[in-house]
Design a protein around this motif. Structure first.
Motif, PDB file in Angstrom:
ATOM      1  N   CYS A  43       0.826  -1.219   0.000  1.00 46.99           N
ATOM      2  CA  CYS A  43       0.000   0.000   0.000  1.00 46.99           C
ATOM      3  C   CYS A  43       0.853   1.259   0.000  1.00 46.99           C
ATOM      4  N   LEU A  85      -8.031   4.745  -1.041  1.00 45.28           N
ATOM      5  CA  LEU A  85      -7.315   3.713  -0.305  1.00 45.28           C
ATOM      6  C   LEU A  85      -7.297   4.136   1.151  1.00 45.28           C
ATOM      7  N   MET A 144      -3.041  -5.441  -6.903  1.00 46.65           N
ATOM      8  CA  MET A 144      -2.223  -4.411  -6.257  1.00 46.65           C
ATOM      9  C   MET A 144      -0.853  -4.366  -6.934  1.00 46.65           C
TER      10      MET A 144
END
Length: 192
Positions: A43, A85, A144
Motif C-alpha cells: 500500500c 485507499l 495491487m
C-alpha cells in the motif's frame, strides 16, 4: 466540519482534520504501531510521494495528545475508476479496544461519502473491516502493485455499483507532495 467526539472510560477523545503540526506525532504513532516495515508494504507504493485525499486525513486527540491517525488516498481501482485507499490506521496502545479505531473509520467513511467518493479499498483484517461493509468480492478483479494476502484485500462501495466489474491494476492518483515534484531536467526544459 465540527470535530467528532468519542467518550471512552479513560478519555474524552475528539477527531479532527490532520494539521501540519501533527506530522511528528503522527509519524511517531505509526512507527510505534507498525515499525520500520511499514515502508515496505504494498500500500505504501500507492501512497509514496502523494498527498492524502482532501478532508480525509484525520487525527484523534485526547487533550493535546495525538492518540489515533487515519488517512485515505486517491487511487484508481483499475483503468479510469476513481476510488480511495484507506490506511494506515493506527491507535495508541493505551487507547486500543475503546472503539476509537471504529470511530475513525466511521468518520472517514461519512466524510468520503459526503465528498462524493464512490468506493474505498484497503488491505486489512477482513473480520474487523466486515462490520463496516468491506468485502473481498469487490476486489476480485483488481491487482495491487505488489504482493498482498488476497483475503486481506477488501473493498467497499459507497455508491452501489461503484466497483462492479472493476478489474486491472490499482494505481496511485491525486496530488503529489511538493517535495515529490521533481524539476524538469535542463534537456527536457530546452526541448519544450
Amino acid at each position: 466540519m465540527a470535530p467528532a467526539s468519542l467518550t471512552a472510560p479513560r478519555a474524552c477523545v475528539q477527531i479532527f482534520d490532520e494539521a501540519p503540526d501533527d506530522v511528528a506525532a503522527r509519524e511517531a504513532l505509526l512507527d510505534a504501531a507498525f515499525g520500520p516495515a511499514r515502508f515496505l508494504k504494498t500500500c505504501e507504493r500507492l501512497r509514496e510521494g502523494r498527498m492524502p485525499a482532501r478532508g480525509l486525513a484525520l487525527v484523534a486527540r485526547d487533550g493535546e495528545r495525538l492518540v489515533a491517525t487515519m488517512r485515505m488516498w486517491p487511487i484508481f481501482a483499475g483503468a479510469g475508476r476513481p476510488a480511495l485507499l484507506l490506511g494506515p490506521l493506527a491507535v495508541a496502545r493505551d487507547y486500543r479496544s475503546l472503539g476509537l479505531g471504529a470511530a475513525m473509520i466511521e468518520e472517514g467513511l461519512c466524510r468520503a461519502a459526503a465528498r462524493n467518493h464512490r468506493a474505498v479499498l484497503l488491505v486489512g483484517d477482513a473480520p474487523y473491516y466486515a462490520r463496516f461493509g468491506f468485502e473481498g468480492r469487490f476486489t476480485d478483479g483488481l491487482v495491487m502493485p505488489g504482493p498482498v494476502e488476497r483475503e486481506r484485500f477488501l473493498g467497499l462501495e459507497l455508491s452501489k455499483g461503484a466497483l462492479e466489474g472493476a478489474e486491472g491494476r490499482v494505481f496511485g492518483a491525486g496530488a503529489r507532495e511538493p517535495s515529490a515534484v521533481r524539476p524538469a531536467s535542463p534537456e527536457l526544459a530546452r526541448a519544450a
